[in-house]
Scaffold this active site. Structure first.
Site, mmCIF file in Angstrom:
data_model
loop_
_atom_site.group_PDB
_atom_site.id
_atom_site.type_symbol
_atom_site.label_atom_id
_atom_site.label_comp_id
_atom_site.label_asym_id
_atom_site.label_seq_id
_atom_site.Cartn_x
_atom_site.Cartn_y
_atom_site.Cartn_z
ATOM 1 C CG ASP A 152 -1.663 1.222 1.451
ATOM 2 O OD1 ASP A 152 -2.375 1.619 0.509
ATOM 3 O OD2 ASP A 152 -1.551 1.827 2.533
ATOM 4 C CG ASP A 195 -1.635 7.540 0.328
ATOM 5 O OD1 ASP A 195 -0.613 8.164 0.004
ATOM 6 O OD2 ASP A 195 -2.634 7.432 -0.409
ATOM 7 C CB THR A 232 -2.065 3.381 -4.202
ATOM 8 O OG1 THR A 232 -2.587 4.454 -3.430
ATOM 9 C CG2 THR A 232 -1.783 3.861 -5.617
ATOM 10 C CG ASN A 233 -8.175 1.351 -2.845
ATOM 11 O OD1 ASN A 233 -7.895 0.643 -3.800
ATOM 12 N ND2 ASN A 233 -8.918 0.928 -1.839
ATOM 13 C CD GLN A 234 -4.171 7.652 -4.105
ATOM 14 O OE1 GLN A 234 -4.667 8.723 -3.775
ATOM 15 N NE2 GLN A 234 -3.329 6.995 -3.306
ATOM 16 C CG HIS A 268 -12.545 3.013 -10.560
ATOM 17 N ND1 HIS A 268 -11.608 2.015 -10.749
ATOM 18 C CD2 HIS A 268 -12.714 3.606 -11.765
ATOM 19 C CE1 HIS A 268 -11.239 1.987 -12.034
ATOM 20 N NE2 HIS A 268 -11.890 2.942 -12.663
ATOM 21 C CB CYS A 318 -9.062 -2.238 -9.714
ATOM 22 S SG CYS A 318 -9.793 -0.764 -10.433
ATOM 23 N NE ARG A 319 -13.135 2.048 -2.322
ATOM 24 C CZ ARG A 319 -12.345 3.013 -1.816
ATOM 25 N NH1 ARG A 319 -11.421 3.569 -2.555
ATOM 26 N NH2 ARG A 319 -12.481 3.402 -0.554
ATOM 27 C CE LYS A 320 -5.175 -0.720 -1.720
ATOM 28 N NZ LYS A 320 -3.962 -0.225 -1.017
ATOM 29 C CE LYS A 326 -7.561 3.845 4.991
ATOM 30 N NZ LYS A 326 -8.319 4.521 3.911
HETATM 31 MG MG LIG Z 1 -3.015 3.233 3.297
HETATM 32 ZN ZN LIG Z 2 -11.034 0.631 -9.342
#
Ligand SMILES: [Mg+2]
Ligand SMILES: [Zn+2]
Length: 188
Positions: A10, A12, A52-54, A93, A108-110, A136
Site C-alpha cells: 500500500d 499512503d 493504491t486506492n485513490q 474509482h 480494482c478497489r481494494k 488498513k
Molecule cells: Mg493506506
Molecule cells: Zn477501481
C-alpha cells in the site's frame, strides 16, 4: 519460466506519511526505514508492487495526472536510496464519486483483488507465494482475497487506529519485511 514472488505494498500510511487525499507531490515523505526494508525484499528476489486506492480522483479532489506526479515523487525518493518499485497499480474509482468516468463500482478497489490479478498476469506472479503489507483492514482483506501467503497490518498511517483483528499486526514496514524474509528462509 517459473513464476515470480511479489510483495504488494500500500502507498499512503505504509510507504509514505498519511496525508488523507494527497494530490501534491510536495506532501510525499517516506516513512522511517522504508527504503532499507524494500531493498532487503528486492535483494531476496521479491518484486515490489505498489497498489493504491485513490478515490480522490473519483471524488474530484485531484486528477490521474496528480496521482502520477505523487507516485513519481515516491519512486524518485526511493531511487535516491537505491530502491526501484517494479510496478505501480492505481484504483481511481469510487461508487459515490462525482467524476462520471470514475464513479463506478469497479473490480480494482481494494479489498477487491483486481490490482493483484492484473499484476499476476503482467508479471507472471505466484500470488500464493506473494505477500501484502498495508495500514488498513481493507489492505489485509485484499491480501486474503488474492490468496497471499500472509498479509500484514502496519501500525503506521491509519494502522494506528485500526481495531485489533484477526490479522498479523506489526509496527511498520521494517518488521513486516523481517517476518517475510524469515518465512522465506524457513520455507522458500
Ligand atoms: Mg493506506
Ligand atoms: Zn477501481
Amino acid at each position: 519460466m517459473s513464476r515470480r514472488k511479489a510483495v504488494f505494498l500500500d502507498r499512503d500510511g505504509t510507504l509514505i506519511v498519511e496525508r488523507n487525499y494527497l494530490g501534491d507531490p510536495a506532501g510525499v515523505a517516506l516513512l522511517e526505514g522504508v527504503p532499507q526494508a524494500l531493498k532487503q525484499l528486492s535483494d531476496a528476489g521479491f518484486l515490489l508492487v505498489m497498489v493504491t486506492n485513490q478515490s480522490g480522483v473519483a471524488r474530484g479532489f485531484f486528477t490521474m495526472d496528480d496521482v502520477a506526479r505523487v507516485n513519481g515523487r515516491v519512486e524518485k525518493l526511493l531511487e535516491r536510496e537505491g530502491v526501484r518499485l517494479d510496478a505501480v497499480y492505481v484504483c481511481p474509482h469510487h461508487e459515490q464519486g462525482i467524476v462520471p468516468e470514475y464513479a463506478v463500482s469497479c473490480v480494482c478497489r481494494k479489498p477487491k483483488p483486481g490490482m493483484a490479478l492484473a499484476a499476476a498476469k503482467d508479471w507472471n506472479l505466484d500470488l500464493s507465494a506473494s505477500y501484502m503489507i498495508g495500514d488498513k483492514p481493507a489492505d489485509v482483506s485484499f491480501g486474503r482475497n488474492f490468496g497471499a501467503r500472509e498479509s500484514y497490518l502496519v501500525r503506521t498511517g491509519h494502522g494506528t487506529e485500526a481495531d485489533a483483528g484477526d490479522y498479523v499486526a506489526v509496527a511498520g514496514l521494517t518488521e513486516a519485511a523481517a517476518d517475510i524474509l524469515r518465512k522465506d528462509r524457513e520455507n522458500p
